[in-house]
Design an enzyme around this catalytic site. Structure first.
Site, PDB file in Angstrom:
ATOM      1  CG  ASN A  90       0.007   0.802   2.360  1.00 55.12           C
ATOM      2  OD1 ASN A  90      -0.756   1.650   2.913  1.00 55.12           O
ATOM      3  ND2 ASN A  90       0.758  -0.168   2.897  1.00 55.12           N
ATOM      4  CG  PHE A 117      -0.575   8.807   7.183  1.00 56.77           C
ATOM      5  CD1 PHE A 117       0.068   7.469   7.525  1.00 56.77           C
ATOM      6  CD2 PHE A 117       0.389   9.373   7.631  1.00 56.77           C
ATOM      7  CE1 PHE A 117       0.642   7.467   8.196  1.00 56.77           C
ATOM      8  CE2 PHE A 117       1.942   9.307   8.567  1.00 56.77           C
ATOM      9  CZ  PHE A 117       1.681   8.317   8.379  1.00 56.77           C
ATOM     10  CB  SER A 171       3.990   5.616   7.065  1.00 55.05           C
ATOM     11  OG  SER A 171       3.278   5.797   5.471  1.00 55.05           O
ATOM     12  CG  ASN A 229       2.936   4.156   2.007  1.00 53.22           C
ATOM     13  OD1 ASN A 229       3.256   4.274   1.135  1.00 53.22           O
ATOM     14  ND2 ASN A 229       2.689   3.812   2.419  1.00 53.22           N
ATOM     15  CB  THR A 230       3.831  10.443   5.326  1.00 48.88           C
ATOM     16  OG1 THR A 230       2.509  10.480   4.979  1.00 48.88           O
ATOM     17  CG2 THR A 230       3.842  11.942   5.515  1.00 48.88           C
ATOM     18  CG  ASN A 270       4.965   1.186   9.675  1.00 44.10           C
ATOM     19  OD1 ASN A 270       3.768   1.280   8.308  1.00 44.10           O
ATOM     20  ND2 ASN A 270       4.206   2.180  10.151  1.00 44.10           N
TER      21      ASN A 270
END
Ligand SMILES: Cc1cc2nc3c(=O)[nH]c(=O)nc-3n(C[C@H](O)[C@H](O)[C@H](O)COP(=O)(O)O)c2cc1C
Length: 350
Positions: free
Chosen positions: A117, A121, A181, A183-184, A248
């Site tokens: 993924n 967020f 994460s 993804n940020t 994570n």
């Protein structure tokens, strides 16, 4: 068997994020029907008194929790508790609501029993969370996982986390600072002890202004070097942090064993599930060896069976969490796992 058939015939045909939304919405909707939660509890709750865990000043009914990211909107945590989970980590929540990265942003890798993924967020924001958490029924233990709002500069991250903590610490059983994460952009750079210290000090400042002693944990990535894991363990002990959530998702596509070249090429963001198992265990062992007995360690990553959970508990985990194992295992998965875990615990005690 029914869930497996449903998974293959229905859920696998839906886009992964849609299937996820369908599941969490259905749970949330069931939660609104009076009596359903209690009825479900009757069916799904195994007797697990011997699995109770005292940690963070709380009594967890069992060591198995829901990992962050599953209840992204704090909408179905009560029902997740009714399915047997002893605690639910809601979020990641950010100070302001945001839509996250463009879709598609979730995918399945069934050969590896994994997901990937790059959600970024998506969540309704801290105020909406506060509303939902203040109406929460007693019973399930709820941790709040806090992240950085996407369009806030890293230099302003501490104030952004503080704003969320201000609203949600009074409603949380424990707080997790998410700096892991993938993804940020830039988020993981806050795992360096120097940056982490600034962030944790700022959040502690906020808690002390609120007059709260809410337990504070940090969630770390599996992609840290061993030296960085050691440094975080040392920092956690020295600074009196309450615990670490490890780990994570990983950005290491090499962790996939059975997925095809085409499937690997389609991976975006972080991988969860089976492929995380060895590294999650390794990080846990390192943390426990370096942090001593007192630090709370929540092990997450690739837990699929009672054997996996037991292995983590024996390697020093205080609690365990799962996300992907539950997605593949279905609604009765927590009950199955806990029953087996209780049996193993009973056998060991005898
Ligand atoms: C679709 C998806 C979304 C996730 N979102 C978050 C999140 O918002 N915050 C977070 O800390 N972890 C998030 N995670 C990571 C999980 O909490 C967990 O650390 C990771 O998936 C490893 O556990 P598992 O192998 O049991 O899935 C997410 C994982 C998945 C699969």
């Amino acid at each position: 068997l029914i869930y497996r058939l449903f998974f293959r015939l229905v859920l696998m045909r839906l886009d992964a994020e849609r299937a996820h939304r369908l599941g969490t919405r259905a749970l949330a909707a069931l939660g609104w029907i009076p009596g359903v939660g209690a009825a479900l509890r009757g069916v799904t709750h195994p007797r697990t008194e011997q699995l109770e865990v005292e940690a963070l000043g709380l009594r967890f009914p069992n060591p198995l929790g829901v990992a962050a990211g599953l209840d992204k909107e704090a909408a179905c945590f009560a029902m997740l508790g009714d399915l047997g989970f002893g605690h639910v980590e809601v979020g990641t929540v950010t100070a302001r609501g945001q839509v996250g990265n463009p879709r598609p942003r979730v995918g399945r890798l069934p050969r590896d029993r994994a997901l990937f993924n790059r959600m970024g967020f998506p969540n309704p924001g801290a105020e909406a969370f506060a509303e939902r958490l203040s109406a929460r029924p007693p019973g399930v233990i709820v941790g709040v996982n806090v992240g950085k709002t996407m369009d806030v500069e890293l230099a302003d991250a501490a104030d952004d986390y503080r704003a969320t903590v201000r609203l949600l610490a009074p409603l949380a059983d424990y707080l997790v600072v998410n700096v892991s994460s993938p993804n940020t952009p830039g988020l993981r750079s806050m795992q360096s002890v120097e940056e982490l210290r600034k962030l944790v000090d700022a959040i502690r400042g906020e808690l002390s202004e609120l007059g709260l002693v809410t337990p504070l944990l940090v969630k770390i990535a599996p992609d840290l070097s061993d030296a960085d894991v050691d440094a975080i363990a040392a920092y956690a002990v020295e600074s009196g942090l309450d615990g670490i959530v490890a780990v994570n998702t990983t950005v290491d596509v090499g962790a996939l064993q059975r997925s095809t070249a085409a499937e690997r090429a389609a991976v975006i963001g972080g991988i969860s599930g089976g492929p995380l198992k060895p590294r999650a265990l390794e990080v846990l062992r390192r943390l426990r060896a370096r942090a001593g007995d007192d630090l709370v360690l929540i092990s997450v990553g690739g837990i699929e069976t009672a054997g996996d959970a037991l292995e983590r508990l024996e390697a020093g985990a205080t609690l365990v969490q799962a996300y992907t194992g539950f997605v593949y295992g279905g609604p009765l998965w927590p009950r199955r796992l806990l029953r087996e875990l209780a049996k193993s615990a009973g056998a060991r005690a005898a």
